[in-house]
Design a protein around this motif. Structure first.
Motif, PDB file in Angstrom:
ATOM      1  N   PRO A 334      -8.349 -50.874 -95.934  1.00  0.00           N
ATOM      2  CA  PRO A 334      -8.391 -52.155 -95.206  1.00  0.00           C
ATOM      3  C   PRO A 334      -7.879 -53.288 -96.092  1.00  0.00           C
ATOM      4  O   PRO A 334      -8.084 -53.276 -97.309  1.00  0.00           O
ATOM      5  CB  PRO A 334      -9.875 -52.337 -94.904  1.00  0.00           C
ATOM      6  N   ILE A 335      -7.233 -54.232 -95.438  1.00  0.00           N
ATOM      7  CA  ILE A 335      -6.649 -55.373 -96.162  1.00  0.00           C
ATOM      8  C   ILE A 335      -7.270 -56.672 -95.642  1.00  0.00           C
ATOM      9  O   ILE A 335      -7.375 -56.867 -94.427  1.00  0.00           O
ATOM     10  CB  ILE A 335      -5.116 -55.418 -95.955  1.00  0.00           C
ATOM     11  N   LEU A 336      -7.671 -57.516 -96.555  1.00  0.00           N
ATOM     12  CA  LEU A 336      -8.083 -58.875 -96.193  1.00  0.00           C
ATOM     13  C   LEU A 336      -7.026 -59.842 -96.706  1.00  0.00           C
ATOM     14  O   LEU A 336      -6.443 -59.629 -97.768  1.00  0.00           O
ATOM     15  CB  LEU A 336      -9.439 -59.222 -96.813  1.00  0.00           C
ATOM     16  N   ALA A 337      -6.795 -60.880 -95.949  1.00  0.00           N
ATOM     17  CA  ALA A 337      -5.809 -61.897 -96.356  1.00  0.00           C
ATOM     18  C   ALA A 337      -6.440 -63.278 -96.200  1.00  0.00           C
ATOM     19  O   ALA A 337      -6.100 -64.047 -95.296  1.00  0.00           O
ATOM     20  CB  ALA A 337      -4.548 -61.761 -95.515  1.00  0.00           C
ATOM     21  N   PRO A 338      -7.359 -63.621 -97.097  1.00  0.00           N
ATOM     22  CA  PRO A 338      -8.146 -64.846 -96.894  1.00  0.00           C
ATOM     23  C   PRO A 338      -7.397 -66.156 -97.072  1.00  0.00           C
ATOM     24  O   PRO A 338      -7.958 -67.210 -96.796  1.00  0.00           O
ATOM     25  CB  PRO A 338      -9.277 -64.712 -97.931  1.00  0.00           C
ATOM     26  N   LYS A 339      -6.137 -66.098 -97.520  1.00  0.00           N
ATOM     27  CA  LYS A 339      -5.419 -67.372 -97.648  1.00  0.00           C
ATOM     28  C   LYS A 339      -5.170 -68.021 -96.294  1.00  0.00           C
ATOM     29  O   LYS A 339      -4.782 -69.192 -96.232  1.00  0.00           O
ATOM     30  CB  LYS A 339      -4.113 -67.175 -98.428  1.00  0.00           C
ATOM     31  N   ALA A 340      -5.389 -67.277 -95.205  1.00  0.00           N
ATOM     32  CA  ALA A 340      -5.354 -67.902 -93.880  1.00  0.00           C
ATOM     33  C   ALA A 340      -6.401 -69.010 -93.813  1.00  0.00           C
ATOM     34  O   ALA A 340      -6.218 -70.014 -93.119  1.00  0.00           O
ATOM     35  CB  ALA A 340      -5.624 -66.862 -92.794  1.00  0.00           C
ATOM     36  N   MET A 341      -7.516 -68.813 -94.520  1.00  0.00           N
ATOM     37  CA  MET A 341      -8.574 -69.842 -94.536  1.00  0.00           C
ATOM     38  C   MET A 341      -8.561 -70.676 -95.815  1.00  0.00           C
ATOM     39  O   MET A 341      -8.768 -71.877 -95.780  1.00  0.00           O
ATOM     40  CB  MET A 341      -9.960 -69.185 -94.422  1.00  0.00           C
ATOM     41  N   THR A 342      -8.354 -70.009 -96.952  1.00  0.00           N
ATOM     42  CA  THR A 342      -8.496 -70.731 -98.227  1.00  0.00           C
ATOM     43  C   THR A 342      -7.267 -71.565 -98.557  1.00  0.00           C
ATOM     44  O   THR A 342      -7.356 -72.503 -99.335  1.00  0.00           O
ATOM     45  CB  THR A 342      -8.698 -69.753 -99.400  1.00  0.00           C
ATOM     46  N   GLY A 343      -6.127 -71.207 -97.979  1.00  0.00           N
ATOM     47  CA  GLY A 343      -4.888 -71.852 -98.389  1.00  0.00           C
ATOM     48  C   GLY A 343      -4.440 -71.352 -99.760  1.00  0.00           C
ATOM     49  O   GLY A 343      -5.054 -70.456-100.355  1.00  0.00           O
ATOM     50  N   GLU A 344      -3.373 -71.969-100.241  1.00  0.00           N
ATOM     51  CA  GLU A 344      -2.736 -71.571-101.507  1.00  0.00           C
ATOM     52  C   GLU A 344      -3.011 -72.621-102.579  1.00  0.00           C
ATOM     53  O   GLU A 344      -3.217 -73.786-102.248  1.00  0.00           O
ATOM     54  CB  GLU A 344      -1.220 -71.448-101.265  1.00  0.00           C
ATOM     55  N   PHE A 345      -3.053 -72.214-103.790  1.00  0.00           N
ATOM     56  CA  PHE A 345      -3.115 -73.051-105.008  1.00  0.00           C
ATOM     57  C   PHE A 345      -4.526 -73.455-105.432  1.00  0.00           C
ATOM     58  O   PHE A 345      -4.798 -73.550-106.618  1.00  0.00           O
ATOM     59  CB  PHE A 345      -2.277 -74.359-104.889  1.00  0.00           C
ATOM     60  N   GLY A 346      -5.410 -73.756-104.509  1.00  0.00           N
ATOM     61  CA  GLY A 346      -6.647 -74.473-104.844  1.00  0.00           C
ATOM     62  C   GLY A 346      -7.756 -73.650-105.448  1.00  0.00           C
ATOM     63  O   GLY A 346      -8.800 -74.196-105.804  1.00  0.00           O
ATOM     64  N   GLY A 347      -7.617 -72.343-105.540  1.00  0.00           N
ATOM     65  CA  GLY A 347      -8.618 -71.549-106.216  1.00  0.00           C
ATOM     66  C   GLY A 347      -9.636 -70.886-105.313  1.00  0.00           C
ATOM     67  O   GLY A 347     -10.350 -69.981-105.742  1.00  0.00           O
ATOM     68  N   ALA A 348      -9.726 -71.319-104.058  1.00  0.00           N
ATOM     69  CA  ALA A 348     -10.724 -70.711-103.173  1.00  0.00           C
ATOM     70  C   ALA A 348     -10.392 -69.247-102.900  1.00  0.00           C
ATOM     71  O   ALA A 348     -11.288 -68.436-102.631  1.00  0.00           O
ATOM     72  CB  ALA A 348     -10.828 -71.484-101.862  1.00  0.00           C
ATOM     73  N   PHE A 349      -9.101 -68.908-102.991  1.00  0.00           N
ATOM     74  CA  PHE A 349      -8.738 -67.494-102.805  1.00  0.00           C
ATOM     75  C   PHE A 349      -9.393 -66.624-103.856  1.00  0.00           C
ATOM     76  O   PHE A 349      -9.900 -65.538-103.557  1.00  0.00           O
ATOM     77  CB  PHE A 349      -7.218 -67.314-102.851  1.00  0.00           C
ATOM     78  N   LEU A 350      -9.383 -67.072-105.103  1.00  0.00           N
ATOM     79  CA  LEU A 350      -9.995 -66.277-106.176  1.00  0.00           C
ATOM     80  C   LEU A 350     -11.476 -66.062-105.891  1.00  0.00           C
ATOM     81  O   LEU A 350     -11.993 -64.953-106.051  1.00  0.00           O
ATOM     82  CB  LEU A 350      -9.803 -66.982-107.525  1.00  0.00           C
ATOM     83  N   ALA A 351     -12.142 -67.116-105.427  1.00  0.00           N
ATOM     84  CA  ALA A 351     -13.571 -66.988-105.094  1.00  0.00           C
ATOM     85  C   ALA A 351     -13.763 -66.011-103.942  1.00  0.00           C
ATOM     86  O   ALA A 351     -14.636 -65.134-103.984  1.00  0.00           O
ATOM     87  CB  ALA A 351     -14.144 -68.356-104.740  1.00  0.00           C
TER      88      ALA A 351
END
Lengths: 412, 411
Positions: A334-351
């Motif tokens: 399974p693949i998750l792609a959370p940048k749909a919510m977190t966006g790019e650059f700001g670090g929320a993706f890492l979290a």
């Protein structure tokens, strides 16, 4: 298994438009909400039909600023980073009763743009009033390592201190560097992460490069990773900082780990253009396969992929082709792609990625996703996913860099 | 620290661009000559700045493009990096051989294409239209010079830029060293490239950290730094790889270390504590002792506080040789290259070892008794039997980094 001692993620601090604690971030991730804001376009720098939204930290700073820490002259990335670090490692940031310097506490931070607003302000001062008008305060905080430096100052961290740039793969690079320093015994604890701000000028330039999602054909402006109608990323600001420790030097009774970092690798695609994406499927696939082999893992031992696909047309295509190449002999997990919510650059993706690896973020129900048949894969649309044992986090970047992390969820 | 013996890592190629133009030979001859490297600033209008001098590279863009190759969007810093990389690769004898090797690029930098970005911003701001020469910004990221080198030379390993202010280049050397030791890459380009910008000129002026005369590190009458520009690349490999192909090792990179001051955003720790920890970390990494160090290429900016703090750190590291450890300060000759300073100073450290000669630190005047070891002042430099050299870099935000080089045959 890997002979290296496990490196544990024992703390996580995050500050973004999705919230300033993990509960708030998880709530947004599970609901699929993206608190995006309208970017100031009053200066006329944006394209008329360009991007309008960004995930910004708006509202009173008191909502996320840790109490007792003076940040009066800090740039915004420094503020974000210190706030996230204070959450990742509570107790070291008290201003009134400072703790002793720690030569074994290091800092490894990523940025792509650095403190853009302060740099722009210096240029404004120079253009408006001449060089003698430049503010020394702005200058000291316009260096790319301002955030890492302020974290070291506030946390009294005298260990290794790195500010690393690898474009959008920077956060993965910072975590890999922290892992390496811990494994070599150069530090016993590392604060690793990313801090970024989005300014109107930066937003307008990213838009003019065609990097940002924009409204098109009656559809809302939205990042659609792996989606058929994807047309760019959502720019986001904020910071995420992880507290990492070596299991070998870990004090007993410490914080329970969220996950263990068992491997990481950076690579480069020389077929990339300066700000675009290349065709290096074989090269990058070989690097990812090499990482799996180094960790004594096969592709089918990965239970979950948290993809850094952000909604870029060519970037997501390259990411999909690499994943299909590496998983050509076994089904993709399974693949998750959370940048749909977190966006790019700001670090929320890492979290989000770390929380997914910890089994706490288990996917976002999505009703209106249109898969792209050219990609041959799609993110999981029907959560909740089972908590994974091993998670691959991918970090694609425009301009050539690429990073991967493999995280393992500790046994209950 | 690992218990097993360290894998020898060597320098097989050097390249640079400096105030004396393209090439390490130009740099070396310039360092030895009485010709001033820090002269009148011509890159942009110097009115309004306290200092009107710099270690400016006089090569035209056309000349740099001709030498460097690369695309039309390359910034001046990109071109410095490419010129330096081409020279280093040629000296290493790796032309045409890199495609079969896993190459990593580790750069340090501060400004990269900021100068071009300043021009773009000024034009956008004045026109209020926002569509002026957007392509010029593709070279704006600080990571651009390293990435340009990676694309031209087909690097597929890690391509990472350190931007930890003026310690960046030396920190990048440490990353390259570790990547080679661990086997992650076969060849590492450790480099850096920065060009002169109005932002840094204005900023250091605002901090009152610049000298109106060419900088005078460790002199009693020093009054600040002088900015410079350029780029440098060291090709690093495992010694066994160089020997296997019959190549030449120019020097060994024995170790690297770093630490933070955690003291102040701009001022160094007054006792040089972070710098001392970085040097001790470097010596540990190199499995060497302080008495193994034959000379120091100091950070030596010429600011009152930097030189004082640096010397306090050196005094603690060399308690028995406080006055006798030979010290050079390359910035007195070429200016301060900011993020890439550590890399070009690493090149100079290797050149000193190769030539068995320390370059002079120009300009007379009494040496500050509180801030120097045995500063090399002799005209034409000093010939000495040199086995090792320690290069030290200190930066904004309390970043400190050190690297120890030796002759290939050391110990």
């Amino acid at each position: 298994m890997n002979s290296n001692p496990p490196i544990l993620i024992v703390g996580l601090g995050t500050v973004s438009s999705l919230g300033s604690d993990t509960e708030s971030l998880l709530k947004h991730l599970h609901s699929g909400e993206t608190p995006a804001h309208t970017m100031d376009r009053s200066n006329g720098w944006h394209r008329a039909r360009g991007a309008r939204l960004a995930a910004l930290l708006r509202g009173p700073e008191s909502a996320w600023r840790p109490s007792g820490i003076a940040m009066r002259r800090f740039s915004r990335p420094s503020r974000f980073a210190v706030a996230a670090a204070a959450r990742a490692l509570p107790g070291r940031a008290a201003a009134h009763d400072p703790v002793a310097h720690d030569p074994d506490l290091g800092v490894s931070m990523a940025t792509m743009f650095g403190p853009s607003l302060f740099t722009q302000s210096i240029m404004d001062q120079t253009l408006d009033h001449g060089p003698s008008a430049v503010s020394p305060t702005l200058f000291t905080e316009c260096v790319a390592n301002a955030a890492a430096a302020q974290v070291s100052l506030v946390m009294r961290a005298r260990g290794p201190n790195f500010t690393l740039l690898a474009r959008e793969a920077g956060p993965a690079c910072a975590v890999i560097q922290a892992m390496d320093l811990l494994r070599r015994g150069r530090a016993t604890r590392m604060l690793a992460g990313v801090a970024e701000e989005i300014t109107p000028f930066l937003h307008s330039r990213l838009d003019r490069f065609g990097a940002l999602a924009r409204p098109a054909s009656g559809r809302a402006e939205k990042a659609r990773p792996f989606g058929r109608r994807r047309n760019g990323v959502l720019a986001a600001e904020g910071a995420t900082v992880l507290l990492m420790e070596s299991a070998a030097s870990r004090p007993s009774g410490g914080m329970p780990p969220l996950a263990a970092v068992i491997g990481g690798r950076m690579a480069f695609d020389p077929t990339s253009t300066r700000s675009g994406w290349g065709q290096g499927i074989e090269t990058l696939g070989k690097a990812l396969t090499g990482l799996l082999e180094q960790c004594h893992l096969s592709p089918d031992s990965i239970d979950l992929i948290v993809s850094g696909a952000g909604g870029s047309h060519h970037g997501d295509l390259l990411e999909a082709r690499i994943l299909r190449h590496v998983w050509r002999r076994s089904p993709l997990p399974p693949i998750l792609a959370p940048k749909a919510m977190t966006g790019e650059f700001g670090g929320a993706f890492l979290a989000a990625a770390v929380l997914a690896a910890a089994g706490l973020y288990r996917g976002t129900p999505t009703q209106d996703f249109e898969p792209d048949p050219e990609l041959g894969l799609a993110p999981c649309l029907d959560p909740p996913l089972d908590p994974p044992r091993r998670t691959l986090i991918t970090a694609p970047a425009s301009g050539g860099p690429y990073g991967w992390l493999i995280l393992e969820r500790p046994a209950p | 620290m690992t218990a097993e013996p360290a894998i020898p890592i060597v320098v097989s190629g050097l390249g640079c661009v400096s105030t004396w133009g393209v090439g390490t030979e130009s740099l070396w001859q310039g360092l030895l000559s009485p010709r001033p490297g820090i002269t009148g600033l011509s890159r942009f209008d110097s009115r309004g700045y306290a200092a009107k001098i710099a270690g400016e590279c006089r090569e035209t863009l056309e000349s740099l493009r001709h030498r460097a190759g690369g695309d039309g969007d390359a910034s001046r810093a990109d071109l410095f990096a490419l010129c330096a990389a081409r020279e280093a690769v040629a000296q290493a004898g790796l032309d045409g051989r890199l495609s079969s090797l896993n190459v990593g690029v580790y750069f340090g930098g501060s400004t990269a294409g900021l100068a071009e970005g300043e021009g773009h911003y000024a034009s956008v701001r004045s026109s209020r239209r926002g569509h002026s020469s957007i392509r010029v910004l593709s070279s704006h990221p600080v990571s651009s010079p390293g990435e340009v080198v990676a694309r031209i030379f087909g690097a597929t390993g890690p391509v990472i830029t350190v931007s930890s202010a003026c310690a960046s280049g030396t920190l990048a050397l440490g990353l390259a060293l570790e990547a080679l030791r661990s086997g992650e890459v076969d060849v590492a380009f450790a480099g850096g490239s920065d060009s002169l910008t109005r932002t840094t000129f204005g900023g250091f002026n605002a901090l009152q950290a610049v000298d109106t005369r060419p900088c005078r590190p460790f002199r009693a009458d020093r009054a600040g730094l002088s900015l410079g520009e350029g780029g440098a690349v060291l090709v690093l490999e495992r010694q066994e790889s160089v020997e296997a192909r019959g190549g030449q090792s120019l020097a060994r990179l024995l170790g690297a270390g770093n630490a933070a001051d955690a003291h102040h955003m701009t001022a160094p720790h007054p006792e040089g504590e972070g710098a001392l920890i970085a040097m001790q970390d470097c010596l540990r990494d190199a499995r060497s002792e302080a008495e193994d160090v034959d000379f120091v290429n100091a950070h030596g900016t010429g600011t009152l506080l930097n030189d004082q703090a640096e010397f306090k750190a050196l005094r603690k590291l060399f308690p028995d040789r406080t006055r006798s450890i030979p010290v050079v300060a390359t910035k007195a000759s070429i200016g301060h290259l900011l993020g890439s300073a550590g890399v070009i100073e690493a090149v100079v450290t290797v050149l000193c070892l190769q030539h068995q000669r320390l370059h002079p630190v120009p300009r007379g005047g009494p040496v500050d008794p509180e801030a120097s070891g045995d500063l090399v002042q002799e005209r034409g430099g000093r010939r000495l039997e040199l086995r090792t050299g320690l290069s030290l870099s200190l930066g904004f935000g309390g970043s400190n980094a050190a690297a120890l080089f030796s002759l290939p045959s050391f110990p």
